[in-house]
Enzyme design. Structure first.
Site, PDB file in Angstrom:
ATOM      1  N   MET A 113     -11.488   6.338   7.439  1.00  0.00           N
ATOM      2  CA  MET A 113     -11.656   7.050   6.167  1.00  0.00           C
ATOM      3  C   MET A 113     -12.814   8.048   6.228  1.00  0.00           C
ATOM      4  SD  MET A 113     -11.104   3.720   3.686  1.00  0.00           S
ATOM      5  CE  MET A 113     -12.218   2.701   4.686  1.00  0.00           C
ATOM      6  N   LYS A 125      -3.462   3.522  -3.038  1.00  0.00           N
ATOM      7  CA  LYS A 125      -4.823   4.004  -3.284  1.00  0.00           C
ATOM      8  C   LYS A 125      -4.975   5.351  -2.610  1.00  0.00           C
ATOM      9  CE  LYS A 125      -7.234  -0.457  -3.582  1.00  0.00           C
ATOM     10  NZ  LYS A 125      -6.142  -1.397  -3.292  1.00  0.00           N
ATOM     11  N   ASP A 171       0.831  -1.192   0.000  1.00  0.00           N
ATOM     12  CA  ASP A 171       0.000   0.000   0.000  1.00  0.00           C
ATOM     13  C   ASP A 171       0.877   1.258   0.000  1.00  0.00           C
ATOM     14  OD1 ASP A 171      -2.203  -1.615   0.123  1.00  0.00           O
ATOM     15  OD2 ASP A 171      -2.639  -1.258   2.243  1.00  0.00           O
TER      16      ASP A 171
END
Length: 263
Positions: free
Chosen positions: A177, A65, A43
């Protein structure tokens, strides 16, 4: 065929949780797995010091991402992992936090299994657990909270998600998030009956240099995130347990100490 019982077996995937950021919070098994890697697929928020634990000869492939922008879509990441395993490589798929908590680890395990290839999972300390511990913020407490729930604040149809009963007296809600949708989250919870003066903590960059832990009330969550220019990665904690944390004072001291060490 390679099996997980044979540590020398080739052609397999090891899905590794890299924890919330601090390399010292990696598990012993995670460090051992990194030492075996032929290829590391990682990641975007993995600390470079974690990547340094893999052999220098192992290529590092970032599949970072970001909100509304993926280097590779999930199907392409799955195909990439499978393709490398089929060459006989040990692929370490390195994910921030824990692979099975909002890390899409389940999807990647399914893809590898569907290809008939061996895979194992090494759990990691999830971001919320690491950040809360650093801020001395207990997510459960006998006097304040007997339940904790984890939800994603960046998802399709956020307003239609049913969070009723997840936050309020005696309960803790942790939102991953949720920085970009903080105002919508606060409005949603208040509409669902959570008191506007419910304490909220925003734990930004938990366990990493520059970490911040900010406290506010639910009604002020959106304005505070904008006022303080909070950036991802961060988790939101909603509940009475927030009052138990000495987060702001302690984290400010900790952040200054880290900056001095790295100066």
């Amino acid at each position: 065929m390679a099996t997980l019982l044979d540590p020398t077996a080739r052609g397999r995937v090891i899905l590794v949780g890299a924890g919330p950021g601090d390399p010292e919070l990696l598990t012993v098994r995670a460090v051992k797995a990194l030492g075996q890697a032929d290829i590391v697929v990682h990641d975007g928020l993995i600390d470079p010091r974690v990547l340094d634990l893999a052999p220098a000869t192992a290529p590092r492939i970032s599949v970072a991402k970001r909100r509304a922008r993926h280097t590779l879509p999930q199907d392409a990441i799955n195909a990439l992992i499978v393709a490398h395993v089929k060459t006989g490589a040990i692929v370490v798929r390195l994910k921030g936090g824990d692979p099975f908590i909002f890390g899409r680890g389940g999807e990647e395990v399914e893809a590898v299994r569907a290809a008939g290839l061996p895979v194992e999972v090494i759990p990691g300390i999830s971001a919320a657990l690491g950040a809360a511990a650093e801020a001395m913020l207990p997510l459960t407490h006998r006097d304040h909270s007997s339940a904790v729930s984890f939800v994603a604040g960046q998802c399709k149809g956020l307003s239609e998600q049913d969070w009723s009963g997840l936050a309020g007296q005696g309960r803790t809600l942790v939102i991953y998030m949720g920085v970009a949708t903080a105002t919508e989250i606060a409005d949603k919870l208040i509409a669902d009956g959570v008191a506007p003066d419910m304490p909220v903590a925003v734990l930004e960059r938990g366990t990493c240099p520059g970490a911040r832990a900010l406290k506010t009330l639910l009604a002020d969550l959106g304005p505070m995130v904008e006022r303080e220019k909070v950036c991802s990665p961060a988790v939101l904690v909603v509940g009475e347990v927030v009052e138990l944390s000495d987060a702001q004072d302690r984290l400010a001291r900790w952040a200054r100490a880290v900056e001095e060490v790295h100066a």
